[in-house]
Scaffold this motif. Structure first.
Motif, short mmCIF file in Angstrom:
data_model
loop_
_atom_site.label_atom_id
_atom_site.label_comp_id
_atom_site.label_asym_id
_atom_site.label_seq_id
_atom_site.Cartn_x
_atom_site.Cartn_y
_atom_site.Cartn_z
N ARG A 12 2.23 -19.14 39.53
CA ARG A 12 0.83 -18.94 39.14
C ARG A 12 0.53 -17.45 38.99
O ARG A 12 -0.17 -17.05 38.06
CB ARG A 12 -0.12 -19.55 40.17
N THR A 13 1.05 -16.66 39.89
CA THR A 13 0.82 -15.22 39.83
C THR A 13 1.42 -14.64 38.56
O THR A 13 0.77 -13.84 37.88
CB THR A 13 1.43 -14.52 41.08
N ARG A 14 2.63 -15.04 38.23
CA ARG A 14 3.27 -14.54 36.99
C ARG A 14 2.50 -14.99 35.75
O ARG A 14 2.43 -14.26 34.77
CB ARG A 14 4.72 -15.01 36.92
N LEU A 15 1.93 -16.18 35.79
CA LEU A 15 1.19 -16.70 34.64
C LEU A 15 -0.03 -15.84 34.33
O LEU A 15 -0.32 -15.57 33.16
CB LEU A 15 0.77 -18.15 34.88
N VAL A 16 -0.75 -15.40 35.34
CA VAL A 16 -1.99 -14.66 35.12
C VAL A 16 -1.81 -13.14 35.25
O VAL A 16 -2.74 -12.39 34.95
CB VAL A 16 -3.13 -15.13 36.05
N HIS A 17 -0.64 -12.69 35.70
CA HIS A 17 -0.43 -11.26 35.92
C HIS A 17 -0.57 -10.47 34.61
O HIS A 17 -0.05 -10.87 33.58
CB HIS A 17 0.96 -11.02 36.51
N THR A 18 -1.27 -9.36 34.69
CA THR A 18 -1.40 -8.46 33.55
C THR A 18 -1.59 -7.04 34.06
O THR A 18 -2.31 -6.81 35.02
CB THR A 18 -2.59 -8.85 32.64
N GLU A 19 -0.89 -6.14 33.45
CA GLU A 19 -1.09 -4.72 33.73
C GLU A 19 -1.61 -4.00 32.49
O GLU A 19 -1.65 -2.77 32.45
CB GLU A 19 0.23 -4.09 34.21
N ALA A 20 -1.99 -4.76 31.50
CA ALA A 20 -2.49 -4.19 30.26
C ALA A 20 -3.87 -3.57 30.48
O ALA A 20 -4.62 -4.00 31.37
CB ALA A 20 -2.56 -5.27 29.18
N PRO A 21 -4.22 -2.58 29.69
CA PRO A 21 -5.53 -1.93 29.86
C PRO A 21 -6.69 -2.84 29.46
O PRO A 21 -6.50 -3.84 28.77
CB PRO A 21 -5.43 -0.71 28.93
N GLY A 83 -10.29 -14.72 28.83
CA GLY A 83 -9.13 -14.10 29.48
C GLY A 83 -8.63 -14.96 30.62
O GLY A 83 -8.11 -14.46 31.60
N LEU A 84 -8.76 -16.26 30.49
CA LEU A 84 -8.35 -17.21 31.52
C LEU A 84 -7.13 -17.98 31.05
O LEU A 84 -7.17 -18.62 29.99
CB LEU A 84 -9.50 -18.18 31.82
N LEU A 85 -6.04 -17.87 31.80
CA LEU A 85 -4.78 -18.53 31.44
C LEU A 85 -4.38 -18.14 30.01
O LEU A 85 -3.95 -18.97 29.21
CB LEU A 85 -4.88 -20.05 31.58
N THR A 86 -4.53 -16.88 29.71
CA THR A 86 -4.36 -16.36 28.35
C THR A 86 -2.98 -16.64 27.80
O THR A 86 -2.83 -17.08 26.66
CB THR A 86 -4.68 -14.86 28.32
N ARG A 87 -1.95 -16.37 28.60
CA ARG A 87 -0.59 -16.61 28.11
C ARG A 87 -0.35 -18.10 27.83
O ARG A 87 0.28 -18.45 26.84
CB ARG A 87 0.43 -16.08 29.11
N LEU A 88 -0.86 -18.95 28.69
CA LEU A 88 -0.72 -20.39 28.49
C LEU A 88 -1.46 -20.84 27.24
O LEU A 88 -0.94 -21.65 26.46
CB LEU A 88 -1.24 -21.13 29.73
N ALA A 89 -2.64 -20.31 27.02
CA ALA A 89 -3.43 -20.65 25.83
C ALA A 89 -2.79 -20.10 24.56
O ALA A 89 -2.93 -20.68 23.48
CB ALA A 89 -4.85 -20.11 25.97
N ALA A 90 -2.06 -19.00 24.68
CA ALA A 90 -1.44 -18.39 23.51
C ALA A 90 -0.27 -19.22 22.97
O ALA A 90 -0.04 -19.24 21.75
CB ALA A 90 -0.96 -16.97 23.85
N LEU A 91 0.44 -19.90 23.84
CA LEU A 91 1.62 -20.64 23.39
C LEU A 91 1.34 -21.67 22.29
O LEU A 91 1.98 -21.63 21.23
CB LEU A 91 2.32 -21.31 24.58
N ALA A 152 -10.51 -12.79 33.34
CA ALA A 152 -10.42 -13.71 34.47
C ALA A 152 -9.00 -13.70 35.03
O ALA A 152 -8.81 -13.81 36.25
CB ALA A 152 -10.82 -15.12 34.04
N ASP A 153 -8.00 -13.56 34.18
CA ASP A 153 -6.61 -13.50 34.65
C ASP A 153 -6.40 -12.31 35.59
O ASP A 153 -5.75 -12.44 36.62
CB ASP A 153 -5.63 -13.39 33.47
N SER A 157 -5.27 -12.54 39.38
CA SER A 157 -4.06 -11.84 39.80
C SER A 157 -4.34 -10.94 41.01
O SER A 157 -3.57 -10.93 41.97
CB SER A 157 -3.52 -11.02 38.63
N ARG A 158 -5.44 -10.20 40.96
CA ARG A 158 -5.82 -9.35 42.10
C ARG A 158 -6.07 -10.21 43.34
O ARG A 158 -5.62 -9.88 44.43
CB ARG A 158 -7.07 -8.53 41.77
N HIS A 159 -6.76 -11.32 43.16
CA HIS A 159 -7.06 -12.22 44.27
C HIS A 159 -5.77 -12.78 44.87
O HIS A 159 -5.62 -12.86 46.09
CB HIS A 159 -7.98 -13.35 43.79
N ALA A 160 -4.81 -13.17 44.03
CA ALA A 160 -3.55 -13.72 44.52
C ALA A 160 -2.75 -12.66 45.27
O ALA A 160 -2.13 -12.95 46.30
CB ALA A 160 -2.72 -14.26 43.35
#
Length: 168
Positions: A12-21, A83-91, A152-153, A157-160
């Motif tokens: 779950r952490t990897r799914l929502v993790h982002t370091e992008a600006p 910005g919620l589950l963005t990578r999952l929604a992108a697929l 939201a991701d 991610s910060r919360h996790a």
């Protein structure tokens, strides 16, 4: 049991993790608005943009695939906007754009595309596919970098990370 919880948590952490600006919000806004609005239009105007268009393009079972596509575009577009589950929604949206380009735009290169009868060649292809290509590039970008700091991701991610740091 602990390893199962840890592996689920890290997934779950990897799914929502982002370091992008935070500026990624601009790409999310563009991609999300286009997907969400096009999805809603497919549902509201089935003859023009939904099943009717899918049928004219030669897509099998247009009465099933057009509403499904409209629903996916709407839901995934809203998820990208938040910005919620963005990578999952992108697929599914990457698959959507590759399919749109392959089925409706690529035939323009050699002429005879069902939806673009008078179009043929490179310049007509690039003109007709500009939005699909922009959506594909924007979606691939979001898949690669995540939702960015203002999402939201990022909050999840910060919360996790905080939750993991306080565990014994």
């Amino acid at each position: 049991m602990t390893s199962l919880l840890t592996s689920t948590s890290s997934w779950r952490t990897r799914l929502v993790h982002t370091e992008a600006p935070g500026a990624v919000v601009l790409v999310r806004f563009y991609v999300g608005v286009v997907f969400a609005s096009e999805g809603v239009l497919k549902l509201l105007r089935p003859d023009e943009l939904g099943a009717g268009r899918f049928d004219r393009a030669g897509i099998p079972m247009p009465g099933f695939f057009a509403p499904l596509d409209g629903l996916l575009e709407t839901v995934c577009g809203l998820l990208v906007l938040a910005g919620l589950l963005t990578r999952l929604a992108a697929l599914p949206m990457v698959v959507d754009m590759v399919g749109a380009l392959a089925i409706t735009k690529l035939p323009i290169l050699w002429g005879g595309a069902p939806l673009f009868a008078d179009a043929s060649g490179w310049w007509d292809f690039t003109h007709a596919s500009r939005t699909d290509l922009a959506q594909l590039c924007g979606t691939l970008f979001l898949l690669a970098v995540g939702a960015g700091a203002w999402s939201a991701d990022a909050y999840l991610s910060r919360h996790a990370r905080l939750e993991a740091a306080t565990r014994p």
